[in-house]
Design an enzyme around this catalytic site. Structure first.
Site, PDB file in Angstrom:
ATOM      1  N   ASN A 378      46.489  25.306  37.775  1.00 50.47           N
ATOM      2  CA  ASN A 378      45.459  24.140  38.048  1.00 50.47           C
ATOM      3  C   ASN A 378      45.388  23.435  36.674  1.00 50.47           C
ATOM      4  OD1 ASN A 378      42.722  22.810  38.732  1.00 50.47           O
ATOM      5  ND2 ASN A 378      42.388  23.632  36.605  1.00 50.47           N
ATOM      6  N   GLU A 379      45.804  22.288  36.512  1.00 50.71           N
ATOM      7  CA  GLU A 379      45.702  21.189  35.280  1.00 50.71           C
ATOM      8  C   GLU A 379      46.661  21.894  34.282  1.00 50.71           C
ATOM      9  OE1 GLU A 379      42.029  20.115  33.851  1.00 50.71           O
ATOM     10  OE2 GLU A 379      41.901  18.393  35.571  1.00 50.71           O
TER      11      GLU A 379
END
Length: 660
Positions: A378-379
């Site tokens: 994630n990110e």
């Protein structure tokens, strides 16, 4: 005579001009309904869930007791000792022989006490919301070698008024751990009740997993989810549920990362950890924010199934949050992370006699959950992410080619970091690239055409986290303005117009507790007894309920409507309802009239159903007591496959043309 005739002819022409329908003098949008374009995926509009803002514990997970198993860093946080204890009456014992995952429990030496002389009070999550005549189920694990100890459970209001009580005798049970259950029936409603336990008699009593749940959980499941919060999600008819979140997947360091295998199985064996949002925001510290994982991966899958959403779990890829510690697991030690992903497919989809499929079946779900996609990280960003993403893709595609993989494009929708990831992932033929946008309302308006020139083949876009952010002078729920929602609605016309590029989109974050939030804006605000959908919630719900099945071309003077005079528009056809659905946004400060012509050989119904969302003021917000920004329904007459409609300032309208 001739001059009189000419004058009368001129007067007649003027009169005819004045009497012409309004659309002859107004900009016209044309919908080409007989030439459907790209298919719109059932997953187009979904939900992003993260345990932030007390979204899980203290939120959708309906447990009312905070620190029920005494595992917080301060074992008695949330608890207050009552009565007249002496040294050693109440102790917290730590024993991995008892439970390796949750080794703490409470030992109470009762010692010939009467009721009121020795007890504990739990404050809940800044109070416990209880409703009049709605049963609360009390339970606790206990162990005692002595007969003659009675446990009294009481609910009291903030001013000390008793509103519910029950009592039970503790059975010795040969000194083995047992469970006691009681029912408490509140005599009145309060958002801030407290639970007090009094111990009476003589002997030693061990206690753990002291718990209180309302009976009216979602689907009345014991120890389940808050029904009112889930209902708002179900009302959206979301296409997918992304879980367990974003940054919470990474953790501040790898020890703090989300590990799905520790969140399934028996509740008492799920290892509690500190929530990474506990101290992330110095201006809104929440030192009592932990994850009990009563809401674990099984419950997430079950929730997705309940509301008809495709499950989209996000897994750690061997990288902690790069804004915090940026810890990396070495490539030679990455295999356990990849194996977690492979095992998750078996947990979700495997037969009930497989290793992880059996865990699912033993939890009450022998049938598969039909997992079709997984997010990898994630990110995360940089070449170190790509290195790990490649290995995940290689092994997962070899083991489960049917599973689509979602990869991160970093934290921003532009810049060198985004460009590197976007270009590299496309060369890798990534199934989905997850783009995030936390930007001003003006950015969303300016980027409504963002995907018009994206590649039409190859990797698809997942608009995984979007939200229009008002300036920092707007605080908390006041950031969820009508203006921000209308800007998002305008942006979504561009996503819908490019449904062959964008196949999924979700607002983020989902929930915020009005008493204990860390991040704003959010889609839904809650307190202990109420929930309210923001203007942004209404926008995404309107899109999700009217997503259609194929895109239609909607043009004004042969170009897409994407900001001309602050107007944005898109159109779809719904093969299920046989409706042509037009979405129009007026992001301006003045009313605007537009004509809409439907170019089709089909017959149209005589009236068009219109749903409009607008705020009297751009700064309008929905609160627990007032919801001024709500959809309003009306009808418009159609004349020769054409209508004229006035678009209110700062509004989003959906028009449904029925076909026959």
């Amino acid at each position: 005579m001739r001059s009189i005739i000419i004058r009368r002819l001129l007067q007649t022409c003027c009169l005819l001009f004045i009497c012409l329908p309004a659309f002859s003098q107004t900009t016209t949008f044309t919908v080409f309904a007989d030439k459907p374009g790209a298919d719109i995926q059932p997953t187009m509009y979904g939900i992003f869930f993260e345990d932030i803002n007390m979204g899980a514990d203290g939120g959708i997970y309906a447990e009312l007791v905070k620190n029920r198993s005494f595992e917080f860093n301060q074992p008695l946080m949330g608890w207050k000792v009552e009565g007249k204890p002496v040294e050693g009456d109440i102790l917290v014992l730590h024993s991995t022989d008892y439970n390796k995952s949750n080794p703490n429990f409470l030992r109470v030496h009762v010692g010939n006490r009467r009721k009121g002389e020795l007890g504990l009070t739990n404050e809940g999550f800044k109070g416990m919301g209880v409703r009049k005549n709605i049963t609360c189920h009390f339970s606790a694990r206990y162990r005692t070698a002595n007969a003659g100890i009675t446990l009294h459970a009481e609910l009291v209001t903030p001013d000390g008024k008793l509103i519910a009580s029950a009592a039970t005798a503790m059975s010795p049970g040969n000194g083995n751990w047992q469970t006691t259950n009681m029912e408490l029936l509140p005599a009145e409603e309060t958002p801030a009740a407290r639970l007090t336990i009094w111990l009476e008699g003589n002997g030693t009593l061990d206690l753990d997993m002291i718990s209180l749940f309302p009976a009216n959980t979602w689907k009345n499941r014991p120890k389940g989810l808050r029904a009112d919060m889930v209902q708002l999600l179900a009302d959206m008819k979301p296409g997918f549920l992304r879980f367990p979140g974003g940054c919470i997947v990474e953790g501040k360091d790898l020890a703090n990362r989300f590990q799905w295998k520790k969140t399934v199985g028996l509740i008492e064996n799920r290892e509690l950890i500190i929530n990474r949002w506990n101290t992330e925001f110095s201006h809104r510290l929440t030192p009592d924010y932990f994850q009990s994982f009563g809401l674990g991966f099984f419950e997430y899958f079950q929730l997705a199934e309940d509301i008809g959403a495709a499950p989209l779990p996000i897994l750690n890829c061997g990288m902690a949050c790069q804004f915090n510690t940026a810890e990396l697991v070495p490539m030679e030690e990455l295999q356990p992370y990849i194996q977690d992903a492979i095992d998750l497919v078996e947990f979700a989809n495997g037969p009930a006699n497989s290793r992880w499929g059996k865990v699912r079946a033993d939890m009450g779900h022998p049938e598969p959950f039909h997992l079709t996609m997984i997010g990898v990280g994630n990110e995360n960003w940089g070449p170190q992410y790509i290195e790990r993403a490649r290995e995940f893709a290689r092994q997962l595609k070899a083991a489960h080619p049917e599973i689509k993989l979602v990869f991160s494009s970093g934290t921003d929708p532009d810049g060198a970091r985004f460009n590197f990831l976007n270009d590299t992932l496309r060369k890798m033929n990534a199934d989905f690239i997850d783009e995030h946008y936390y930007r001003s309302p003006e950015w969303f308006l300016a980027n409504a055409s963002r995907y018009d020139n994206y590649p039409r083949t190859g990797s698809k876009v997942f608009a995984g986290e979007y939200a229009a952010h008002e300036p920092s002078s707007f605080v908390g729920a006041s950031r969820n303005t009508a203006r921000a929602a209308i800007a998002e609605a305008a942006f979504l016309t561009g996503l819908e117009r490019n449904a062959d590029v964008v196949e999924m989109a979700s607002y983020a974050p989902l929930f915020a507790n009005a008493e204990q939030w860390q991040w704003a804006p959010d889609l839904i605000w809650v307190n202990h007894l109420q929930v309210v959908g923001t203007p942004s919630y209404q926008v995404q719900k309107m899109y999700a309920l009217n997503k259609g099945t194929q895109t239609l071309s909607l043009l004004s003077e042969n170009i897409a409507v994407a900001g001309q005079d602050s107007i944005y528009a898109s159109a779809v056809y719904d093969a299920h309802t046989r409706e042509i659905i037009v979405k129009v946004v007026n992001a301006g400060a003045k009313p605007v009239t537009r004509n809409i012509t439907v170019n089709t050989k089909r017959k149209l119904a005589g009236k068009v159903a219109v749903t409009t969302l607008s705020g009297n003021e751009p700064d309008a917000v929905n609160t627990f007591s007032q919801q001024p920004v709500m959809p309003v329904n009306s009808v418009v007459d159609i004349n020769n496959k054409r209508i004229s409609i006035e678009l209110r300032p700062n509004s989003f309208s959906i028009l449904k043309f029925g076909t026959r």
